[in-house]
Design a protein around this motif. Structure first.
Motif, short mmCIF file in Angstrom:
data_model
loop_
_atom_site.label_atom_id
_atom_site.label_comp_id
_atom_site.label_asym_id
_atom_site.label_seq_id
_atom_site.Cartn_x
_atom_site.Cartn_y
_atom_site.Cartn_z
N GLN A 112 -8.90 -94.52 25.30
CA GLN A 112 -8.86 -93.86 24.01
C GLN A 112 -7.47 -93.98 23.41
OE1 GLN A 112 -10.17 -89.79 24.50
NE2 GLN A 112 -12.31 -90.34 24.18
N ASP A 113 -7.39 -93.83 22.09
CA ASP A 113 -6.11 -93.90 21.40
C ASP A 113 -5.34 -92.59 21.55
OD1 ASP A 113 -6.52 -96.51 20.34
OD2 ASP A 113 -7.80 -95.64 18.77
N LEU A 114 -4.03 -92.70 21.42
CA LEU A 114 -3.21 -91.51 21.32
C LEU A 114 -3.45 -90.84 19.97
CD1 LEU A 114 0.18 -92.87 22.72
CD2 LEU A 114 -0.95 -90.78 23.53
N PRO A 115 -3.24 -89.54 19.88
CA PRO A 115 -3.27 -88.91 18.56
C PRO A 115 -2.06 -89.39 17.76
CG PRO A 115 -2.53 -87.34 20.21
CD PRO A 115 -2.98 -88.55 20.95
N PRO A 116 -2.04 -89.17 16.45
CA PRO A 116 -0.87 -89.58 15.66
C PRO A 116 0.42 -88.98 16.22
CG PRO A 116 -2.67 -88.95 14.22
CD PRO A 116 -3.11 -88.59 15.61
N ILE A 117 1.45 -89.81 16.33
CA ILE A 117 2.77 -89.36 16.77
C ILE A 117 3.72 -89.49 15.59
CG2 ILE A 117 4.71 -89.76 18.33
CD1 ILE A 117 2.78 -90.71 20.42
N LEU A 118 4.20 -88.36 15.08
CA LEU A 118 5.03 -88.32 13.89
C LEU A 118 6.49 -88.31 14.31
CD1 LEU A 118 2.98 -85.58 12.03
CD2 LEU A 118 2.61 -88.06 12.05
N LEU A 119 7.27 -89.23 13.74
CA LEU A 119 8.68 -89.39 14.08
C LEU A 119 9.56 -89.18 12.86
CD1 LEU A 119 8.19 -92.64 16.19
CD2 LEU A 119 8.66 -90.36 17.12
N GLN A 120 10.86 -89.11 13.10
CA GLN A 120 11.83 -88.98 12.02
C GLN A 120 12.26 -90.35 11.53
OE1 GLN A 120 14.00 -86.42 14.92
NE2 GLN A 120 14.70 -85.33 13.08
N ASP A 121 12.78 -90.38 10.29
CA ASP A 121 13.41 -91.60 9.82
C ASP A 121 14.54 -91.98 10.79
OD1 ASP A 121 11.81 -91.83 7.59
OD2 ASP A 121 13.18 -90.72 6.28
N GLU A 122 14.75 -93.26 10.95
CA GLU A 122 15.71 -93.73 11.95
C GLU A 122 17.08 -93.96 11.35
OE1 GLU A 122 14.44 -96.93 14.41
OE2 GLU A 122 12.53 -95.99 14.92
N THR A 123 18.09 -93.68 12.17
CA THR A 123 19.47 -93.95 11.82
C THR A 123 20.16 -94.56 13.03
OG1 THR A 123 21.53 -92.98 10.98
CG2 THR A 123 20.24 -91.65 12.51
N ASP A 124 21.35 -95.14 12.81
CA ASP A 124 22.05 -95.83 13.90
C ASP A 124 22.63 -94.86 14.92
OD1 ASP A 124 21.44 -98.17 12.71
OD2 ASP A 124 23.40 -98.55 11.84
N ASN A 125 22.97 -93.66 14.48
CA ASN A 125 23.69 -92.73 15.33
C ASN A 125 22.72 -91.73 15.97
OD1 ASN A 125 25.22 -90.14 15.93
ND2 ASN A 125 26.92 -91.53 15.47
N ALA A 126 22.79 -91.61 17.30
CA ALA A 126 21.85 -90.73 18.01
C ALA A 126 22.03 -89.28 17.61
CB ALA A 126 22.04 -90.88 19.51
N TRP A 127 23.27 -88.86 17.31
CA TRP A 127 23.51 -87.47 16.95
C TRP A 127 23.05 -87.19 15.52
CZ3 TRP A 127 24.68 -84.24 20.79
CH2 TRP A 127 25.19 -84.79 21.96
N GLN A 128 23.17 -88.16 14.64
CA GLN A 128 22.65 -87.97 13.28
C GLN A 128 21.13 -87.97 13.26
OE1 GLN A 128 24.38 -91.05 10.88
NE2 GLN A 128 26.45 -90.19 10.95
N GLN A 129 20.53 -88.55 14.28
CA GLN A 129 19.07 -88.60 14.37
C GLN A 129 18.47 -87.19 14.44
OE1 GLN A 129 17.45 -91.59 14.23
NE2 GLN A 129 15.49 -90.52 14.15
N LEU A 130 19.26 -86.23 14.93
CA LEU A 130 18.77 -84.86 15.08
C LEU A 130 18.33 -84.26 13.75
CD1 LEU A 130 21.43 -83.40 17.55
CD2 LEU A 130 19.15 -84.22 18.10
N THR A 131 19.00 -84.63 12.67
CA THR A 131 18.74 -83.98 11.38
C THR A 131 17.99 -84.88 10.40
OG1 THR A 131 20.92 -84.71 10.57
CG2 THR A 131 20.79 -82.53 11.60
N MET A 132 17.52 -86.01 10.85
CA MET A 132 16.80 -86.92 9.95
C MET A 132 15.44 -86.33 9.57
SD MET A 132 18.89 -89.33 9.33
CE MET A 132 17.84 -90.58 8.56
#
Length: 402
Positions: free
Chosen positions: A326-346
């Motif tokens: 079976q398929d996974l349910p939809p997995i919603l992610l944040q917009d991507e950025t280069d910096n891992a710490w900035q990824q927290l607030t995307m």
């Protein structure tokens, strides 16, 4: 009286040895022929031929590096009656392929329904990213950038494309709003929190521009709180929640949503951390709590699509209760950025910064820093989880068979 002589003794006497009576009737023993050096020369000849063969194979591998792979590939297909359809070959890429300086990564395993992707990176970046590589380049790999380009599988046209399917992004009911049959929990858009030992359930959990909110319409002051190590819920005090939603631009995400913060976001490929996070999730969902299993959608915070490798998607599927094939349910992610710490607030993919999103019901599993654990609730859950992972790969864990 005749005497029977055993065969071993007859051979002993026949070779010229005396028997117990001292008689000897056999001929003299012939001396053994001298040892010939031929076997040794034969061994050296075999070794020399082997060395020449290895040298030739090495030369062929350097000159035509893909020849052996192609021969093996053709050999495997020769044992089949028919090769798989062209569209199956395209979507079931088994290894990285390079074309015109670009590396297309494999696309294997289980994916969210309608959202199948593959990583696409420059060839020099792929080499530089390999462990132990001293290669330098002007690509994203040498500039400490973690940005990856993706291609998505177009199911209708049976081809890879740059266009991201809508199934990869947050959907819900945008303007003009949900159907008339839908209502807020208890008829009010304010947030209600139901805490438990290992998890917390939220009714009407609000989101806007990278932050999560609890809508409070009472006169009592409520302080903000953290629902995980890295993420806070901010209280938004308003006088009348019903009037507030009439002035805001918002959409609703119906059903049950798992809100999951991967707290070890700086180590997204560490398999041990995934076990620490999936164990408690599996045990809580298996308890039969009032929450859909598998959930309607999952919001995965602080990670990128490239971090959802094949084995990660497999253990996530088991933890969520997804059945085999079976398929996974939809997995919603944040917009991507280069910096891992900035990824927290995307912001979440597909959500404008000026839009509010309300999740009808959201479940958050307590992590190590909010009163949770780092393992399964009991040994039986751990064994069952392992067996289900084996099952997803079409195998049986014989250590668990009694």
């Amino acid at each position: 009286m005749s005497v029977h002589m055993p065969a071993a003794r007859r051979r002993h006497v026949a070779n010229g040895h005396k028997d117990a009576t001292g008689d000897s009737t056999a001929t003299a023993v012939k001396p053994a022929p001298p040892t010939s050096p031929q076997p040794r020369r034969h061994r050296w000849a075999v070794f020399g031929a082997f060395a020449v063969a290895v040298a030739l194979l090495a030369l062929v591998n350097v000159t035509w590096p893909n020849l052996a792979v192609q021969l093996l590939h053709n050999s495997s297909f020769s044992q089949q009656q028919q090769p798989p359809p062209a569209e199956f070959q395209a979507i079931s890429q088994l290894r990285s392929t390079e074309q015109d300086g670009t590396v297309y990564k494999p696309s294997l395993g289980i994916f969210p329904k309608g959202c199948k992707w593959r990583d696409v990176v420059p060839a020099d970046a792929a080499v530089a990213a390999q462990p132990g590589s001293n290669t330098t380049s002007n690509s994203s790999a040498s500039s400490n950038s973690s940005r990856v380009h993706y291609e998505y599988w177009d199911l209708k046209n049976q081809q890879w494309t740059d266009q991201q399917p809508a199934a990869c992004r947050l959907q819900g009911y945008p303007d003009p709003g949900p159907p008339a049959s839908w209502t807020f929990y208890k008829g009010n858009p304010r947030t209600e929190v139901v805490p438990s030992t290992h998890h917390v359930t939220y009714h009407n959990l609000w989101y806007n521009n990278g932050r999560w909110y609890a809508l409070v319409d009472s006169g009592r002051q409520v302080a903000s709180w953290k629902f995980s190590k890295n993420q806070e819920i901010t209280t938004l005090h308003i006088h009348d929640a019903q009037k507030w939603i009439k002035t805001a631009k918002w959409r609703v995400v119906p059903g049950d949503t798992l809100l999951f913060d991967f707290i070890f976001f700086v180590h997204p490929t560490a398999i041990g951390h995934w076990w620490e996070m999936m164990g408690p999730l599996y045990s809580v969902l298996k308890q039969g709590i009032d929450f859909k299993r598998p959930c309607d959608q999952m919001v995965l915070l602080h990670l990128k699509r490239t971090h959802l490798m094949e084995w990660v998607r497999a253990v996530v599927a088991v933890a969520l209760g997804v059945r085999t094939h079976q398929d996974l349910p939809p997995i919603l992610l944040q917009d991507e950025t280069d910096n891992a710490w900035q990824q927290l607030t995307m912001p979440l993919e597909g959500v404008p910064k000026d839009e509010w999103v309300v999740f009808e019901r959201a479940l958050i599993i307590r992590d190590l820093f909010t009163g949770g654990t780092r393992s399964f609730t009991n040994t039986e859950d751990a064994r069952a989880f392992r067996a289900e992972v084996y099952k997803h790969y079409g195998k049986v864990d014989h250590n668990l068979v009694t």
